[in-house]
Design an enzyme around this catalytic site. Structure first.
Site, PDB file in Angstrom:
ATOM      1  N   PRO A  93     -30.638  13.449  13.566  1.00  0.00           N
ATOM      2  CA  PRO A  93     -32.070  13.736  13.657  1.00  0.00           C
ATOM      3  C   PRO A  93     -32.587  13.209  14.997  1.00  0.00           C
ATOM      4  CG  PRO A  93     -31.513  12.750  11.536  1.00  0.00           C
ATOM      5  CD  PRO A  93     -30.316  12.596  12.412  1.00  0.00           C
ATOM      6  N   ASP A 131     -33.384  16.496  25.855  1.00  0.00           N
ATOM      7  CA  ASP A 131     -34.760  16.991  25.852  1.00  0.00           C
ATOM      8  C   ASP A 131     -35.363  16.940  24.452  1.00  0.00           C
ATOM      9  OD1 ASP A 131     -35.183  17.865  28.649  1.00  0.00           O
ATOM     10  OD2 ASP A 131     -33.553  19.256  28.228  1.00  0.00           O
ATOM     11  N   GLY A 132     -34.555  17.256  23.438  1.00  0.00           N
ATOM     12  CA  GLY A 132     -35.064  17.235  22.072  1.00  0.00           C
ATOM     13  C   GLY A 132     -35.499  15.850  21.643  1.00  0.00           C
ATOM     14  N   ASN A 141     -31.086  18.856  30.937  1.00  0.00           N
ATOM     15  CA  ASN A 141     -30.475  20.175  31.148  1.00  0.00           C
ATOM     16  C   ASN A 141     -31.440  21.332  30.932  1.00  0.00           C
ATOM     17  OD1 ASN A 141     -30.524  20.919  28.332  1.00  0.00           O
ATOM     18  ND2 ASN A 141     -28.646  19.725  28.007  1.00  0.00           N
ATOM     19  N   ILE A 197     -32.540  22.963  28.481  1.00  0.00           N
ATOM     20  CA  ILE A 197     -32.235  24.020  27.522  1.00  0.00           C
ATOM     21  C   ILE A 197     -32.452  23.496  26.107  1.00  0.00           C
ATOM     22  CG2 ILE A 197     -30.420  25.499  26.561  1.00  0.00           C
ATOM     23  CD1 ILE A 197     -31.398  26.468  29.251  1.00  0.00           C
ATOM     24  N   GLU A 253     -45.032   3.274  12.744  1.00  0.00           N
ATOM     25  CA  GLU A 253     -44.222   3.118  11.540  1.00  0.00           C
ATOM     26  C   GLU A 253     -42.827   3.715  11.694  1.00  0.00           C
ATOM     27  OE1 GLU A 253     -48.552   3.158  10.332  1.00  0.00           O
ATOM     28  OE2 GLU A 253     -47.266   4.475  11.543  1.00  0.00           O
ATOM     29  N   PHE A 283     -47.838   4.942   3.813  1.00  0.00           N
ATOM     30  CA  PHE A 283     -47.384   5.326   5.146  1.00  0.00           C
ATOM     31  C   PHE A 283     -45.865   5.415   5.258  1.00  0.00           C
ATOM     32  CE2 PHE A 283     -51.574   3.275   6.494  1.00  0.00           C
ATOM     33  CZ  PHE A 283     -52.252   4.477   6.366  1.00  0.00           C
TER      34      PHE A 283
END
Length: 741
Positions: free
Chosen positions: A193, A233-234, A263, A265, A488, A515
């Site tokens: 993730p 990048d993600g 990169n 992309i 959090e 939360f």
């Protein structure tokens, strides 16, 4: 693992490349850019790219510099490095191709970074992946895990043999589709993730910084290691990365060095469609040192120079932006989303072999590469032996500190630590379980060296301050209380990193129970990666009152039982709170959630630490032969209601058993005989009472029982009024009990 090479034919150049503490002279960097038209660099065909992607990033105050490199002549070592890098690329390509599943693009683009880190910079022992003073590596962009598996294989880790590479992403494989610390020794944390990995890395670096400040002496430095990260990048787009990196800059974690795989992309295409901010300037604003490596494809000296510079910056973390080409070497798929998440295909694999001049069969490691990397096994053993000798001297000089240090690094707590937990009687004045929790935390902090943590800007409400310690700050790194701010998600993931740094760390983090929705991703990774974080979640029901439905966690108690390997504990009083902490501390491979009340609760007769360890147990019972007329089952603040309802029913001649159901998960682990002794199957008259969703309770009360709870959102009013209006009362329980028995 930094060490000198075994290649005797190499000159001074070799030393410069292989030893991390060698000081390279720097000269202005040449602009090594990926061409803007189809051409070759070092004989490799590259697709055209937009030159605008490679522009210098500037601001009003400064320009982010490219890494300064020394111009060095090409030698045999350059050719060996190139062959080693291509070995990494093709091990990744071949594994993904055989599995017909995976992400080859990142390993192909990041292979130079990976090679330099594992072959020239990092200190580790392949035969003991858990050596304490090793450098840590986190692949935050976990989808590119074949990069790490290839590196572990070359470095000599027994967890990734050639046959393992051929089972990538298959049932029973030791190298799954994303890095998992519990499956593959050498993998520090579980990533996949996006953003979780960089946040875990902040936790690892924070742990190192704390231990160094706490245990190092002027004449004995026993804690000295770096945390390296590759993120993409993600990861940069995820909010959790912003939260964690903000704290890393605030805390000045100088031994955290992150490589940003720039990169451009994403799965949907060029990042320009959704991500156009200046990452460089954002990280400068966060308090990071920023370096730009403009040619991450073949600019080995740029990467080395960037790492060298990063290590000179000790008061802040470093982001090294490395501009790469995803799928580097693939003539038809590089620099495109098509190489991100699927196998290249046999034709493109062959074209890539031709393009990179790679004549070998799949999974082949050339002998010269194998020989070069083989030195890491003896040198790693030597590094560990040297550290062991240093620690033996430390132990003689500083025996008390050494004892605490070993508790943290081995996970062996002082004998009898649990005796420090407070005990309570029905005569003890009642209190909110959040306040009782603070009593337990402070008692444990005196006897467990690795207990530390903090709150997401709610310490005075969560009651999580360690009174004997101060706040961890840039200038006070020995302290055990962390101020996470309103972050959090980042807080949870940072605590995962702390927990996985050393087995004796017992990190806790706190916020309002509602939360947990902000931090569920990190909590799931806690469970998956077997990180025993203690989640102190207060204001656990409508009992918080006037703040209203936005803060009343109606559904929270019912959602976590669906998550594997996590304990939900909802104590009703002092003894149960102490028992919950005992369980949480003992379960180092299972995270625990303590759902705690704001409202004051009495200390009830019959509650016990031992009962909590069973998950569910009887606190009062006037029946005989294990045949009560009715069983009342309560949790947390509603156990008091169940107990009072039991008293009322007994006045009317009923045989009533009152059961405290602190933890579903712990109860399910008990023997069938024990469960039958608490909830006999032939007693179908059962009533559960919990100020939350009734979802799941019919598994306990059965089709003939009744579940009293709340299946709609709460309201803003004094707590007592809300309980009355929602039917969470003694009278309602008595009425329900009469209707089922």
């Amino acid at each position: 693992m930094a060490a000198s090479s075994s290649l005797s034919t190499l000159s001074h150049h070799q030393t410069l490349l292989s030893h991390p503490k060698t000081h390279l002279p720097t000269t202005p960097a040449s602009s090594l850019l990926v061409p803007t038209t189809s051409s070759k660099v070092n004989g490799v065909l590259l697709k055209s790219t937009s030159s605008s992607r490679r522009l210098r990033v500037g601001s009003a105050s400064a320009v982010v510099r490219a890494a300064a490199v020394e111009a060095l002549e090409s030698t045999d070592i350059d050719q060996l490095v190139e062959k080693s890098v291509n070995t990494i690329r093709f091990l990744a390509i071949d594994a993904v191709e055989k599995a017909n599943s995976g992400h080859p693009g990142l390993p192909m683009g990041c292979a130079p970074m990976g090679h330099i880190l594992y072959d020239e910079i990092m200190r580790y022992n392949p035969k003991n992946p858990y050596w304490f003073n090793r450098d840590r590596f986190v692949l935050s962009a976990g989808h590119g895990c074949m990069l790490q598996y290839a590196l572990l294989h070359l470095a000599g880790y027994d967890s990734v043999l050639e046959e393992d590479l051929k089972t990538f992403r298959q049932w029973g494989s030791r190298i799954p589709g994303h890095p998992e610390n519990f499956e593959t020794p050498g993998v520090e944390v579980t990533t996949g993730p996006l953003g979780q990995g960089i946040a875990n890395a902040v936790g690892l670096a924070l742990a190192e910084k704390h231990l160094a400040a706490r245990f190092n002496k002027p004449d004995a430095e026993i804690v000295d290691h770096y945390t390296y990260v590759i993120l993409g990048d993600g990861c940069q787009m995820e909010g959790i990365a912003q939260e964690a990196c903000s704290l890393a800059g605030h805390w000045g974690l100088g031994k955290l060095i992150a490589f940003y795989d720039d990169n451009h992309i994403s799965i949907d295409g060029d990042t320009a469609i959704a991500f156009t901010e200046s990452v460089d300037l954002r990280f400068e604003a966060l308090g990071w040192h920023v370096i730009w490596v403009k040619n991450g494809n073949t600019g080995y000296d740029e990467i080395r120079a960037a790492i060298k510079e990063a290590k000179t910056v000790t008061d802040k973390p470093t982001l090294i932006k490395v501009t790469t080409t995803i799928g580097f070497g693939s003539p038809n798929k590089s620099n495109s989303y098509s190489v991100h998440g699927s196998a290249l295909g046999s034709k493109e694999v062959e074209a890539t072999r031709q393009n990179l001049g790679w004549p070998y069969e799949p999974f082949h490691v050339p002998e010269e590469v194998k020989k070069h990397w083989s030195r890491h096994t003896p040198e790693g053993a030597s590094l560990e032996a040297e550290w062991n000798t240093k620690f033996a001297e430390y132990e003689k000089k500083y025996p008390e500190d050494a004892t605490e240090f070993k508790s943290i690094t081995t996970g062996e707590f002082p004998a009898g630590w649990e005796k420090a937990l407070p005990t309570y009687t029905p005569e003890t004045p009642g209190d909110a379980t959040r306040n009782l929790s603070q009593q337990c935390l402070n008692a444990l902090a005196k006897v467990i060296p690795g207990l530390l943590g903090g709150s997401a800007d709610l310490a005075s409400s969560n009651m999580t301050l360690l009174k004997m310690f101060g706040d961890f700050r840039r200038t006070h790194r020995k302290k055990e209380t962390f101020r996470f701010g309103v972050r959090e998600h980042g807080m949870g993931a940072i605590c995962n990193g702390i927990c996985l740094h050393s087995p004796g760390f017992v990190p806790y983090c706190a916020t309002f129970f509602v939360f947990t929705d902000y931090m569920r991703g990190a909590m799931r990774i806690s469970a998956l990666s077997e990180a025993g974080v203690i989640y102190v979640m207060t204001h656990d029901s409508i009992g918080l009152g006037e703040d209203g439905p936005t803060h009343q966690p109606i559904e929270a108690l019912s959602k976590f039982p669906a998550m594997p390997n996590i304990l939900m504990l909802r104590p009703a009083d002092g003894n149960e709170t102490a028992g919950s902490y005992k369980v949480a501390v003992e379960n180092r491979k299972t995270p625990s959630i303590l759902a705690l009340s704001r409202k004051k609760l009495p200390n009830l007769p019959g509650t016990s630490i031992e009962g909590v360890e069973k998950g569910g147990y009887t606190i009062t019972d006037n029946s005989s032969g294990n045949k009560p007329d009715v069983i009342l089952i309560g949790t947390g603040s509603e156990l008091e209601i169940a107990a009072k309802a039991g008293d009322e029913l007994r006045k009317e001649g009923k045989a009533v058993r009152v059961v405290s159901f602190v933890s579903w998960e712990l109860f399910e682990k008990q023997s069938d005989e024990y469960k039958e002794s608490v909830l006999p199957s032939d007693v179908t008259a059962r009533v559960s009472i919990e100020a939350g969703s009734t979802f799941g309770w019919h598994k306990i009360v059965g089709s003939k029982g009744k579940a009293i709870g709340i299946d709609k959102f709460g309201a803003s009013a004094p707590a007592g009024k809300i309980y009355q209006e929602y039917g969470i009362t003694v009278e309602a329980v008595v009425e329900a009990a009469k209707s089922v028995c």
